[in-house]
Design an enzyme around this catalytic site. Sequence first.
Site, PDB file in Angstrom:
ATOM      1  N   LYS A 111      -9.374   3.245 -22.377  1.00 19.97           N
ATOM      2  CA  LYS A 111      -8.630   2.353 -21.857  1.00 19.97           C
ATOM      3  C   LYS A 111      -9.566   1.208 -21.270  1.00 19.97           C
ATOM      4  O   LYS A 111     -10.541   1.419 -20.457  1.00 19.97           O
ATOM      5  CB  LYS A 111      -7.889   2.731 -20.669  1.00 19.97           C
ATOM      6  CG  LYS A 111      -6.862   1.640 -19.894  1.00 19.97           C
ATOM      7  CD  LYS A 111      -6.026   2.671 -18.847  1.00 19.97           C
ATOM      8  CE  LYS A 111      -4.976   1.436 -18.091  1.00 19.97           C
ATOM      9  NZ  LYS A 111      -4.116   2.266 -17.064  1.00 19.97           N
ATOM     10  N   CYS A 167      -1.294   1.898 -21.514  1.00 25.04           N
ATOM     11  CA  CYS A 167      -0.585   1.350 -20.397  1.00 25.04           C
ATOM     12  C   CYS A 167      -1.111  -0.203 -20.207  1.00 25.04           C
ATOM     13  O   CYS A 167      -0.688  -1.133 -20.915  1.00 25.04           O
ATOM     14  CB  CYS A 167      -0.945   2.244 -19.187  1.00 25.04           C
ATOM     15  SG  CYS A 167       0.557   1.673 -17.898  1.00 25.04           S
ATOM     16  N   GLU A 191       1.085   8.760 -20.433  1.00 33.55           N
ATOM     17  CA  GLU A 191      -0.175   8.393 -19.670  1.00 33.55           C
ATOM     18  C   GLU A 191      -0.534   9.602 -18.681  1.00 33.55           C
ATOM     19  O   GLU A 191       0.403   9.890 -17.928  1.00 33.55           O
ATOM     20  CB  GLU A 191      -0.498   7.179 -19.264  1.00 33.55           C
ATOM     21  CG  GLU A 191      -2.007   7.031 -18.569  1.00 33.55           C
ATOM     22  CD  GLU A 191      -1.908   5.381 -17.969  1.00 33.55           C
ATOM     23  OE1 GLU A 191      -2.877   4.982 -17.766  1.00 33.55           O
ATOM     24  OE2 GLU A 191      -1.002   4.865 -17.750  1.00 33.55           O
TER      25      GLU A 191
END
Length: 294
Positions: free
Chosen positions: A116, A153, A43
């Site tokens: 995300k 994540c 990331e």
Amino acid sequence: MKELNIGFLQQHNTADTKDNLLRLAEGISDLAKRGAQLIVLQELHNSLYFCQTEDVSNFDLAEPIPGPSTKFFGELAKQFGVVIVTSLFEKRATGLYHNTAVVLECDGSIAGTYRKMHIPDDPAYYEKFYFTPGDLGFHPIQTSVGRLGVMVCWDQWYPEAARLMALQGAELLIYPTAIGYESSDTAEEQQRQRQAWQTVQRGHAVANGLPVVTVNRLGFEPDPSEMTNGIQFWGTSFVAGPQGEILYEASADEEESIIVSLDLDHSEQVRRWWPFLRDRRIDGYPDILKRFID
């Protein structure tokens, strides 16, 4: 057997973005020459993890998509004939930014993007200051090496996200990651957190009959504000099979450049043994769309 050679780079980062990009390019070249077909990066791999502080100057790190990084990694993908999963700080418009994964096809084109969806806000992880929650939903990205369920994540803690990817035909789940230890926690608590992080993702593999690829960053990054003691990223990137079995786990303190061979057809057999998708009681889940059931 549909065999896929997946390469990943577990690296430390510095404040010198040019140095980071150079080392990433060298790593991609090496993995491709060793036979990787799909290469997954961690990331926000171009820079330090800047979310430890709320500093408006950090928005200077953001870039448009397409932009310089997609050109850079797209050229590498084309040169070496590999698919690359990147993780970028996207500037969508002035004052509108996302934490965005971009998948580059082996011809250098953009195969797809994912913004995300789940954005954390914890000490040293002030991501809500920087990132607008994603608005592209959970949709796999079709590539020449397979249908990739790419998330980022904090998304890895949410079974709903993995399930939605699986229901749309994802062949594997991929999580570029930046997660580490809070220095004030005891060693025992730190290990409980790391093991929970791995366990929940292995659970996604089991529940959906899909492999999981998680690539974490490594090393210590200080907090520029000195409000915290910085983050020790715990590495231990891993690949799990469709029954949650660990196929490879990287070191907690060493950089690694690894290729793991996956049989994507094995998921078909696992889903025949454990037909969870057949037995789901979709008529019994309407309350899942509620924040909380009083």
